[in-house]
Design a protein around this motif. Structure first.
Motif, mmCIF file in Angstrom:
data_model
loop_
_atom_site.group_PDB
_atom_site.id
_atom_site.type_symbol
_atom_site.label_atom_id
_atom_site.label_comp_id
_atom_site.label_asym_id
_atom_site.label_seq_id
_atom_site.Cartn_x
_atom_site.Cartn_y
_atom_site.Cartn_z
ATOM 1 N N THR A 112 0.839 -1.195 0.000
ATOM 2 C CA THR A 112 0.000 0.000 0.000
ATOM 3 C C THR A 112 0.874 1.245 0.000
ATOM 4 O O THR A 112 1.966 1.243 0.575
ATOM 5 N N THR A 113 0.394 2.291 -0.659
ATOM 6 C CA THR A 113 1.085 3.575 -0.646
ATOM 7 C C THR A 113 0.190 4.676 -0.074
ATOM 8 O O THR A 113 0.557 5.845 -0.084
ATOM 9 N N ASN A 114 -1.000 4.279 0.410
ATOM 10 C CA ASN A 114 -1.921 5.277 0.960
ATOM 11 C C ASN A 114 -2.516 4.837 2.301
ATOM 12 O O ASN A 114 -3.680 5.064 2.579
ATOM 13 N N GLY A 115 -1.699 4.208 3.119
ATOM 14 C CA GLY A 115 -2.120 3.861 4.467
ATOM 15 C C GLY A 115 -3.146 2.765 4.564
ATOM 16 O O GLY A 115 -3.882 2.697 5.547
ATOM 17 N N GLY A 116 -3.228 1.917 3.553
ATOM 18 C CA GLY A 116 -4.150 0.786 3.594
ATOM 19 C C GLY A 116 -5.484 1.033 2.941
ATOM 20 O O GLY A 116 -6.354 0.158 2.967
ATOM 21 N N ILE A 117 -5.673 2.205 2.345
ATOM 22 C CA ILE A 117 -6.922 2.438 1.615
ATOM 23 C C ILE A 117 -6.988 1.502 0.412
ATOM 24 O O ILE A 117 -8.008 0.883 0.141
ATOM 25 N N ASP A 118 -5.879 1.394 -0.305
ATOM 26 C CA ASP A 118 -5.780 0.483 -1.448
ATOM 27 C C ASP A 118 -4.579 -0.430 -1.244
ATOM 28 O O ASP A 118 -3.544 -0.009 -0.711
ATOM 29 N N TRP A 119 -4.704 -1.666 -1.708
ATOM 30 C CA TRP A 119 -3.631 -2.648 -1.632
ATOM 31 C C TRP A 119 -3.379 -3.213 -3.019
ATOM 32 O O TRP A 119 -4.317 -3.518 -3.744
ATOM 33 N N ILE A 120 -2.121 -3.369 -3.366
ATOM 34 C CA ILE A 120 -1.713 -3.968 -4.643
ATOM 35 C C ILE A 120 -1.090 -5.322 -4.329
ATOM 36 O O ILE A 120 -0.188 -5.416 -3.492
ATOM 37 N N SER A 121 -1.565 -6.356 -5.006
ATOM 38 C CA SER A 121 -1.030 -7.697 -4.805
ATOM 39 C C SER A 121 0.218 -7.887 -5.658
ATOM 40 O O SER A 121 0.233 -7.538 -6.835
ATOM 41 N N CYS A 122 1.270 -8.419 -5.060
ATOM 42 C CA CYS A 122 2.508 -8.712 -5.782
ATOM 43 C C CYS A 122 2.467 -10.160 -6.232
ATOM 44 O O CYS A 122 2.171 -11.053 -5.439
ATOM 45 N N LYS A 123 2.755 -10.395 -7.484
ATOM 46 C CA LYS A 123 2.771 -11.754 -8.027
ATOM 47 C C LYS A 123 4.067 -12.434 -7.621
ATOM 48 O O LYS A 123 5.150 -11.982 -7.972
ATOM 49 N N THR A 124 3.959 -13.526 -6.863
ATOM 50 C CA THR A 124 5.153 -14.198 -6.366
ATOM 51 C C THR A 124 5.335 -15.601 -6.926
ATOM 52 O O THR A 124 6.408 -16.162 -6.803
ATOM 53 N N LEU A 125 4.315 -16.201 -7.507
ATOM 54 C CA LEU A 125 4.343 -17.575 -8.007
ATOM 55 C C LEU A 125 4.687 -18.573 -6.905
ATOM 56 O O LEU A 125 5.214 -19.648 -7.155
ATOM 57 N N VAL A 126 4.391 -18.207 -5.669
ATOM 58 C CA VAL A 126 4.631 -19.070 -4.512
ATOM 59 C C VAL A 126 3.290 -19.296 -3.824
ATOM 60 O O VAL A 126 2.517 -18.360 -3.650
ATOM 61 N N ASN A 127 3.014 -20.529 -3.440
ATOM 62 C CA ASN A 127 1.747 -20.835 -2.764
ATOM 63 C C ASN A 127 1.901 -21.073 -1.274
ATOM 64 O O ASN A 127 0.929 -21.149 -0.554
ATOM 65 N N SER A 128 3.128 -21.202 -0.795
ATOM 66 C CA SER A 128 3.343 -21.437 0.634
ATOM 67 C C SER A 128 3.334 -20.101 1.382
ATOM 68 O O SER A 128 3.529 -19.045 0.795
ATOM 69 N N PRO A 129 3.110 -20.157 2.697
ATOM 70 C CA PRO A 129 3.005 -18.903 3.458
ATOM 71 C C PRO A 129 4.332 -18.174 3.609
ATOM 72 O O PRO A 129 5.390 -18.792 3.628
ATOM 73 N N PHE A 130 4.234 -16.851 3.719
ATOM 74 C CA PHE A 130 5.372 -16.014 4.077
ATOM 75 C C PHE A 130 5.192 -15.607 5.537
ATOM 76 O O PHE A 130 4.175 -15.052 5.915
ATOM 77 N N PHE A 131 6.204 -15.894 6.374
ATOM 78 C CA PHE A 131 6.141 -15.622 7.805
ATOM 79 C C PHE A 131 6.760 -14.288 8.188
ATOM 80 O O PHE A 131 6.502 -13.778 9.267
ATOM 81 N N GLY A 132 7.616 -13.732 7.330
ATOM 82 C CA GLY A 132 8.277 -12.486 7.674
ATOM 83 C C GLY A 132 8.572 -11.652 6.456
ATOM 84 O O GLY A 132 8.789 -12.176 5.365
ATOM 85 N N ILE A 133 8.547 -10.339 6.638
ATOM 86 C CA ILE A 133 8.921 -9.407 5.576
ATOM 87 C C ILE A 133 9.621 -8.220 6.241
ATOM 88 O O ILE A 133 9.217 -7.773 7.316
ATOM 89 N N SER A 134 10.690 -7.752 5.611
ATOM 90 C CA SER A 134 11.457 -6.648 6.186
ATOM 91 C C SER A 134 12.203 -5.928 5.078
ATOM 92 O O SER A 134 12.507 -6.511 4.039
ATOM 93 N N PHE A 135 12.512 -4.676 5.315
ATOM 94 C CA PHE A 135 13.269 -3.865 4.359
ATOM 95 C C PHE A 135 14.405 -3.158 5.072
ATOM 96 O O PHE A 135 14.322 -2.825 6.245
ATOM 97 N N MET A 136 15.468 -2.928 4.328
ATOM 98 C CA MET A 136 16.580 -2.104 4.763
ATOM 99 C C MET A 136 16.868 -1.196 3.575
ATOM 100 O O MET A 136 17.530 -1.601 2.622
ATOM 101 N N GLY A 137 16.279 0.000 3.607
ATOM 102 C CA GLY A 137 16.360 0.866 2.433
ATOM 103 C C GLY A 137 15.530 0.262 1.311
ATOM 104 O O GLY A 137 14.414 -0.192 1.524
ATOM 105 N N GLN A 138 16.085 0.234 0.113
ATOM 106 C CA GLN A 138 15.344 -0.313 -1.032
ATOM 107 C C GLN A 138 15.437 -1.830 -1.126
ATOM 108 O O GLN A 138 14.762 -2.452 -1.930
ATOM 109 N N GLN A 139 16.257 -2.436 -0.274
ATOM 110 C CA GLN A 139 16.428 -3.886 -0.292
ATOM 111 C C GLN A 139 15.486 -4.537 0.706
ATOM 112 O O GLN A 139 15.406 -4.105 1.857
#
Length: 189
Positions: A112-139
Motif C-alpha cells: 500500500t502507498t496510501n495507508g491501507g486504503i488500497d492494496w496492490i497484490s505482488c505476483k510471487t508464483l509461490v503458494n506457501s506462506p510467508f512468515f516475515g517481511i522486512s526492508f533495509m532501504g530499497q532492499q
C-alpha cells in the motif's frame, strides 16, 4: 512486567523506551505510553487472532492477523480495519504511515502507498506462506516455508530462492529457521 491478561500474546513492538504495543489472540491489542508500567486495552473491530504489530510513530501503527489488517491513527486507543481479502496475514513492514507491506498465507504479499486504503497484490508464483517481511532501504526480504524472496528496488520486482528450510522470520538481512538456525542473507550493494 505483568500485562494482567491470560490471552495468548503473538507480537510486540516498541517505538522507543515508552511507546509500545502487543497484539494477541481474539483481536486483542494492548498499548503502553510509559514503558510498560501500565497497559491499556485497545478497541479493535475484530475477534480474530493478531500476529504482528508495528508502530510508525506515536500516532500511527499497524497490526495484522487472521483475515485482517488494522491501523490506528490515535496512538493505539482505537483501530480500524483496512483489510483486503480473507487471507491470514502473518507479518508486516511499514516505512511510514502511508507505505507498507503485509505478507501471509498462500504466498500473499500486498503493498500500500496510501495507508491501507488500497492494496496492490505482488505476483510471487509461490503458494506457501510467508512468515516475515522486512526492508533495509530499497532492499527487502520475505521469508516463508522453504522460500526466500529478495528485492533491490523497493519491491517492484522479487527474486525467488529455495533454501529448503522452513523460515520463520526476516529482519533486515537476517532470517531465522527451524531447528534454531539464524542466517545472514547477502545484501547486494
Amino acid at each position: 512486567q505483568n500485562l494482567q491478561t491470560k490471552a495468548t500474546l503473538y507480537g510486540i513492538d516498541f517505538l522507543n523506551q515508552n511507546v509500545g504495543g502487543i497484539c494477541a489472540e481474539k483481536g486483542r491489542i494492548f498499548y503502553t505510553r510509559d514503558g510498560g508500567i501500565s497497559w491499556n486495552s485497545a478497541i479493535t473491530p475484530t475477534h480474530r487472532d493478531l500476529f504482528k504489530i508495528q508502530w510508525i510513530d506515536t500516532t500511527y501503527g499497524f497490526s495484522c492477523g487472521a483475515g485482517t489488517i488494522l491501523k490506528t491513527q490515535d496512538g493505539g486507543k482505537t483501530w480500524i480495519d483496512v483489510s483486503v481479502g480473507t487471507q491470514t496475514y502473518l507479518s508486516l513492514y511499514f516505512f511510514n504511515h502511508k507505505e507498507g507491506w503485509v505478507c501471509g498465507e498462500g504466498g500473499t504479499i500486498l503493498h500500500t502507498t496510501n495507508g491501507g486504503i488500497d492494496w496492490i497484490s505482488c505476483k510471487t508464483l509461490v503458494n506457501s506462506p510467508f512468515f516475515g517481511i522486512s526492508f533495509m532501504g530499497q532492499q527487502g526480504i520475505a521469508s516463508g516455508e522453504g522460500t526466500i524472496l529478495t528485492t533491490t528496488n523497493y519491491g517492484k520486482s522479487w527474486v525467488t530462492s529455495s533454501p529448503n528450510l522452513r523460515i520463520y522470520s526476516a529482519s533486515s538481512n537476517f532470517i531465522s529457521t527451524e531447528n534454531g538456525g539464524i542466517f545472514i542473507y547477502p545484501i547486494i550493494d
